[in-house]
Scaffold this motif. Structure first.
Motif, short mmCIF file in Angstrom:
data_model
loop_
_atom_site.label_atom_id
_atom_site.label_comp_id
_atom_site.label_asym_id
_atom_site.label_seq_id
_atom_site.Cartn_x
_atom_site.Cartn_y
_atom_site.Cartn_z
N VAL B 266 2.53 -8.17 7.46
CA VAL B 266 2.99 -7.21 6.45
C VAL B 266 2.85 -7.82 5.06
CG1 VAL B 266 5.01 -5.99 5.53
CG2 VAL B 266 4.59 -6.02 7.99
N ALA B 267 3.30 -9.07 4.94
CA ALA B 267 3.24 -9.74 3.64
C ALA B 267 1.80 -9.86 3.16
CB ALA B 267 3.88 -11.12 3.74
N SER B 268 0.89 -10.17 4.08
CA SER B 268 -0.52 -10.32 3.71
C SER B 268 -1.10 -8.98 3.22
CB SER B 268 -1.29 -10.83 4.94
OG SER B 268 -2.66 -10.75 4.69
N ALA B 269 -0.77 -7.90 3.94
CA ALA B 269 -1.29 -6.58 3.55
C ALA B 269 -0.75 -6.16 2.18
CB ALA B 269 -0.89 -5.54 4.61
N LEU B 270 0.51 -6.44 1.94
CA LEU B 270 1.10 -6.01 0.67
C LEU B 270 0.73 -6.93 -0.48
CD1 LEU B 270 4.59 -4.70 1.80
CD2 LEU B 270 2.40 -3.52 1.63
N GLN B 271 0.49 -8.20 -0.17
CA GLN B 271 0.04 -9.11 -1.22
C GLN B 271 -1.32 -8.65 -1.75
OE1 GLN B 271 2.06 -11.67 -2.36
NE2 GLN B 271 0.58 -11.65 -4.05
N ALA B 272 -2.11 -8.06 -0.85
CA ALA B 272 -3.43 -7.55 -1.27
C ALA B 272 -3.26 -6.43 -2.31
CB ALA B 272 -4.19 -7.02 -0.05
N VAL B 273 -2.17 -5.65 -2.18
CA VAL B 273 -1.91 -4.60 -3.18
C VAL B 273 -1.51 -5.25 -4.51
CG1 VAL B 273 -0.41 -2.64 -3.76
CG2 VAL B 273 -1.20 -2.95 -1.40
N VAL B 274 -0.62 -6.24 -4.43
CA VAL B 274 -0.17 -6.92 -5.65
C VAL B 274 -1.37 -7.54 -6.38
CG1 VAL B 274 1.24 -8.83 -6.53
CG2 VAL B 274 2.11 -7.38 -4.69
N ASP B 275 -2.30 -8.09 -5.62
CA ASP B 275 -3.46 -8.78 -6.23
C ASP B 275 -4.60 -7.84 -6.59
OD1 ASP B 275 -2.04 -11.08 -5.80
OD2 ASP B 275 -3.05 -11.57 -3.91
N SER B 276 -4.51 -6.59 -6.15
CA SER B 276 -5.65 -5.68 -6.35
C SER B 276 -5.85 -5.31 -7.82
CB SER B 276 -5.43 -4.40 -5.53
OG SER B 276 -6.34 -3.42 -5.95
N PRO B 277 -7.08 -5.39 -8.30
CA PRO B 277 -7.32 -4.97 -9.69
C PRO B 277 -7.26 -3.45 -9.86
CG PRO B 277 -9.38 -5.64 -8.63
CD PRO B 277 -8.30 -5.91 -7.64
N THR B 278 -7.35 -2.71 -8.75
CA THR B 278 -7.36 -1.25 -8.87
C THR B 278 -5.99 -0.62 -8.61
OG1 THR B 278 -8.00 -1.04 -6.56
CG2 THR B 278 -9.78 -1.05 -8.19
N ALA B 279 -5.05 -1.39 -8.05
CA ALA B 279 -3.73 -0.82 -7.76
C ALA B 279 -2.99 -0.52 -9.06
CB ALA B 279 -2.91 -1.81 -6.92
N THR B 280 -2.20 0.56 -9.04
CA THR B 280 -1.47 0.93 -10.25
C THR B 280 -0.23 0.05 -10.40
OG1 THR B 280 -0.07 2.52 -9.10
CG2 THR B 280 -2.16 3.34 -9.98
N LYS B 281 0.36 0.16 -11.59
CA LYS B 281 1.57 -0.61 -11.89
C LYS B 281 2.68 -0.27 -10.89
CE LYS B 281 4.05 -1.55 -16.19
NZ LYS B 281 4.27 -1.04 -17.54
N GLU B 282 2.82 1.04 -10.58
CA GLU B 282 3.89 1.47 -9.68
C GLU B 282 3.68 0.95 -8.26
OE1 GLU B 282 4.53 5.65 -9.47
OE2 GLU B 282 6.38 5.41 -8.31
N GLN B 283 2.39 0.97 -7.82
CA GLN B 283 2.11 0.45 -6.48
C GLN B 283 2.45 -1.03 -6.39
OE1 GLN B 283 -1.88 2.28 -7.00
NE2 GLN B 283 -1.86 2.12 -4.79
N LYS B 284 2.05 -1.76 -7.42
CA LYS B 284 2.33 -3.20 -7.42
C LYS B 284 3.83 -3.45 -7.42
CE LYS B 284 -1.98 -4.56 -9.51
NZ LYS B 284 -2.69 -5.66 -10.11
N LEU B 285 4.54 -2.63 -8.19
CA LEU B 285 6.00 -2.76 -8.26
C LEU B 285 6.61 -2.52 -6.88
CD1 LEU B 285 8.51 -3.05 -10.10
CD2 LEU B 285 8.40 -0.60 -10.45
N ARG B 286 6.16 -1.43 -6.23
CA ARG B 286 6.69 -1.10 -4.91
C ARG B 286 6.35 -2.21 -3.90
NH1 ARG B 286 9.30 3.30 -2.26
NH2 ARG B 286 9.49 3.99 -4.39
N ALA B 287 5.13 -2.70 -3.96
CA ALA B 287 4.74 -3.77 -3.03
C ALA B 287 5.59 -5.02 -3.28
CB ALA B 287 3.26 -4.09 -3.21
N ARG B 288 5.85 -5.28 -4.55
CA ARG B 288 6.67 -6.45 -4.90
C ARG B 288 8.08 -6.30 -4.35
NH1 ARG B 288 8.10 -7.92 -10.82
NH2 ARG B 288 9.58 -9.41 -10.03
N MET B 289 8.62 -5.09 -4.47
CA MET B 289 9.97 -4.85 -3.96
C MET B 289 10.01 -5.09 -2.45
SD MET B 289 11.61 -1.61 -5.95
CE MET B 289 10.22 -0.55 -6.02
N VAL B 290 9.02 -4.54 -1.77
CA VAL B 290 9.01 -4.68 -0.31
C VAL B 290 8.76 -6.13 0.08
CG1 VAL B 290 7.88 -3.93 1.81
CG2 VAL B 290 8.29 -2.29 -0.02
N LEU B 291 7.90 -6.79 -0.64
CA LEU B 291 7.67 -8.21 -0.36
C LEU B 291 8.94 -9.01 -0.57
CD1 LEU B 291 4.16 -8.84 -1.95
CD2 LEU B 291 4.81 -9.23 0.42
N GLY B 292 9.70 -8.64 -1.59
CA GLY B 292 10.97 -9.31 -1.83
C GLY B 292 11.88 -9.20 -0.63
#
Lengths: 338, 296
Positions: B266-292
């Motif tokens: 799960v962490a690996s899949a969501l880290q890919a969102v955090v690192d993605s150049p195309t992901a939006t700010k909100e997606q990265k925020l949500r991924a960060r929350m879930v990773l937390g």
């Protein structure tokens, strides 16, 4: 800060052609308004002095309503007031009376309980930061908000003078219930370094509700008889997986039986949670407000799932701005033309 | 109340009074129970008022949060109202069915420890979900499908799990044009204890073939909300992390987090969102929350 195209900051107010102007800015602003009364905050930099050196309210009125969001859209209404120098309407000079009507749904306490959630490794109870407020249309904290400025049917004429409507939702912050200190959410809990926290430090989850369930309020002008608008829509908590929407529908009819009176009628239909507030000209409508009896989760769920609804008739007279300067603040019929 | 019924009640009361006077054992108790029937619970009385046809009694419970408040107060002993609630689900008046379904959904959300009431109503919940949608009143804000959706939600999400008899309606509503109906049906299938893999495939087919982004979003809500950890669901949900619709992308983050069996995956899949150049700010925020959450 941009000015009102084609006018810029420092433009004299009476150099501006009467009309409605809309500006969009990414500047973060607080709620404010401008009338001939009292204090105001003017992000557009208009000179409040006439170009002949007189006071701006001596011949023109100027109203700004900005609803604080991260992307603020301001409807700026500039126009001439009617001649009230003899306390009666002057049909030759009478322009439309403009007023702002608004609807807000808000959760009264500082926080409420949510259901148990398994979004963390251990099942936990969560709480949601709420609006911590009572009825006051000028308070800028809500779950949902709609507003529109419009012309009101006058004695002899009405100009369809509608400003673009504004719709917004509030942010939702979810915390573990363990975050509470002395029954309050401490300010430190909003530190984003603790985002995703499952224990007691900070925000567990947050989200911004969609406005897609709202119907944009429009305005129907029935000649000089009346003006109608309707606030309606639904909005859901964006954080929990099973959120049930707050819904409302408030059709309003506004008439101006005399230059100093406004009559509002209609009905508030709404879910019995949370609080609902319909106001016109910054004045709460007695039939258009609803305060829930409880903030307990069972009550909240019962209201949002269909156990009961609110249906309240609205019928209220509101005094418009009187020639001596008293009256309610957001309507912009003002002053005497000199 | 019709005159005939009133007369009949008066006659019964008279008979009871006579029986009390002559004090025949057994008959006395029966007569007393007819003169003083067992006290109704406040909720049963409220439902009786709502059925009375008397506008004053109906208004009392119809405008002002009084019934919602009563439900809150009665919740600690709501088992006493089981027959009232289950019976109202089968009432010919659609408004009564709506209120009963709302109370049962409230139990699931706010007081799951009282789930025995829900379980007692399973068969009527299935019937209520199967009824055609009806607008309860002209000014009601609740959509015609509200009773159906409340009932499906209760069947799907109650802590005892869905009853086997609900399977066929979950399947039938999996392709409903109503978003919430489809969502609850999908959640019900995912939470069933039997045929798990087959049910998951049905839901994923509906997800992949969703007619639009909004339907896809609601099926993702169901996948995340059902909380079933499964490799099939986890793999499929990841497809939507980088799809064209931002709402779907954001909800896919929740679905991935809720279905992954392995926290590292799960962490690996969501880290890919955090690192993605195309992901939006909100997606990265949500991924960060879930990773937390997942890295606690």
């Amino acid at each position: 800060m941009p000015g009102i195209a084609p006018y810029g900051p420092t433009t004299y107010i009476d150099d501006i052609t009467p009309g409605i102007y809309t500006e969009t800015t990414d500047h973060v602003v607080d709620f404010f308004y401008v009338t001939s009364l009292g204090e105001f905050y003017d992000p557009y930099g208009f000179s409040m002095i006439d170009d002949d050196g007189g006071d701006y309210d001596s011949g023109y009125w100027y109203s700004v309503t900005v609803w604080g969001t991260y992307l603020a859209e301001a409807s700026v209404v500039v126009g001439q007031s009617y001649d009230s120098s003899n306390n009666t309407a002057n049909s030759a000079l009478q322009g439309p009376s403009i007023t702002t009507a608004s609807y807000q749904a808000f959760i009264p306490p500082a926080w409420i309980d949510g259901p148990s959630t398994a979004s963390c490794p251990v099942l936990q109870t969560v709480i949601y930061a709420s609006d911590n407020r009572g009825f006051d249309p000028q308070i800028e904290s809500y779950r949902a908000m709609q507003a529109i400025s419009m012309g009101i049917g006058g004695l002899t004429s009405v100009t369809p003078f509608t400003a673009p409507p504004v719709e917004a939702t509030g942010w939702t912050y979810q915390f573990s219930s363990a975050v509470l200190q002395n029954n309050q959410i401490p300010a430190t809990a909003y530190n984003w370094n603790y985002l995703g926290d499952c224990s007691s430090k900070g925000i567990n989850m947050l989200g911004h509700a969609s406005t897609s369930g709202m119907t944009e309020p429009g305005v129907i002008y029935n000649g000089t008889e009346s003006t109608q608008t309707t606030f309606s829509g639904s909005v859901s908590n964006p954080v929990p997986l099973w959120a049930f929407p707050i819904s409302w529908n408030a059709p309003l009819t506004l008439t101006e039986p005399s230059p100093t009176d406004l009559h509002v009628s209609g009905t508030l239909h709404a879910t019995c949670y949370p609080a609902h507030e319909v106001s016109v000209g910054g004045v709460d409508l007695s039939g258009g407000t609803w305060m829930p009896s409880s903030n307990n989760l069972a009550y909240v769920a019962g209201c949002l799932l269909g156990a009961e609804e609110v249906h309240q008739p609205i019928s209220q007279d509101i005094p418009l701005l009187a020639p001596n300067g008293s009256g309610f603040p957001l309507t912009t019929s003002s002053g005497g033309l000199q | 109340m019709k005159l005939k019924q009133v007369n009949s009640m008066v006659t019964m009361a008279k008979c009871a009074a006579i029986l009390l006077m002559i004090n025949i054992p057994g008959l006395t108790a029966m007569a007393q129970s007819q003169v003083h029937p067992p006290a109704k619970t406040p909720l049963a009385q409220a439902f009786a008022d709502l059925r009375s046809g008397n506008p004053k009694l109906i208004d009392k419970w119809n405008n002002g949060g009084t019934l919602a408040l009563l439900v809150e107060k009665e919740m600690p002993t709501i088992e006493k109202d089981t027959a009232t609630i289950c019976g109202a689900l089968a009432d010919p008046n659609p408004e009564m069915r709506l209120r009963a379904s709302a109370i049962l959904a409230t139990i699931v959300i706010a007081a799951p420890q009282h789930n025995s009431v829900v379980q007692a109503c399973f068969s009527n919940l299935i019937k209520a979900a199967s009824n055609p949608p009806v607008q309860t009143s002209k000014n009601s804000l609740f959509p015609p499908e509200q009773t159906r959706n409340n009932s499906l939600f209760v069947l799907a999400m109650n802590p005892a799990g869905p009853p086997p008899a609900a399977h066929s309606i979950f399947v039938a509503f999996l392709h409903s044009p109503n978003y919430r109906t489809q969502e609850c049906a999908a959640a019900g299938l995912l939470r069933e204890n039997t045929n798990r893999e087959a049910n998951q495939k049905l839901v994923l087919q509906a997800l992949d073939n969703a007619q639009d982004a909004k339907h896809r979003l609601n099926i993702l809500y169901a996948i995340a909300g059902a909380g079933v950890r499964s490799d099939i669901l986890f793999d499929d949900a990841q497809k939507y992390l980088f799809g064209p619709n931002q709402d779907v992308q954001t909800e896919a983050i929740n679905a991935v987090a809720a279905t992954g069996k392995d926290h590292a995956a799960v962490a690996s899949a969501l880290q890919a969102v955090v690192d993605s150049p195309t992901a939006t700010k909100e997606q990265k925020l949500r991924a960060r929350m879930v990773l937390g959450i997942k890295t606690q």
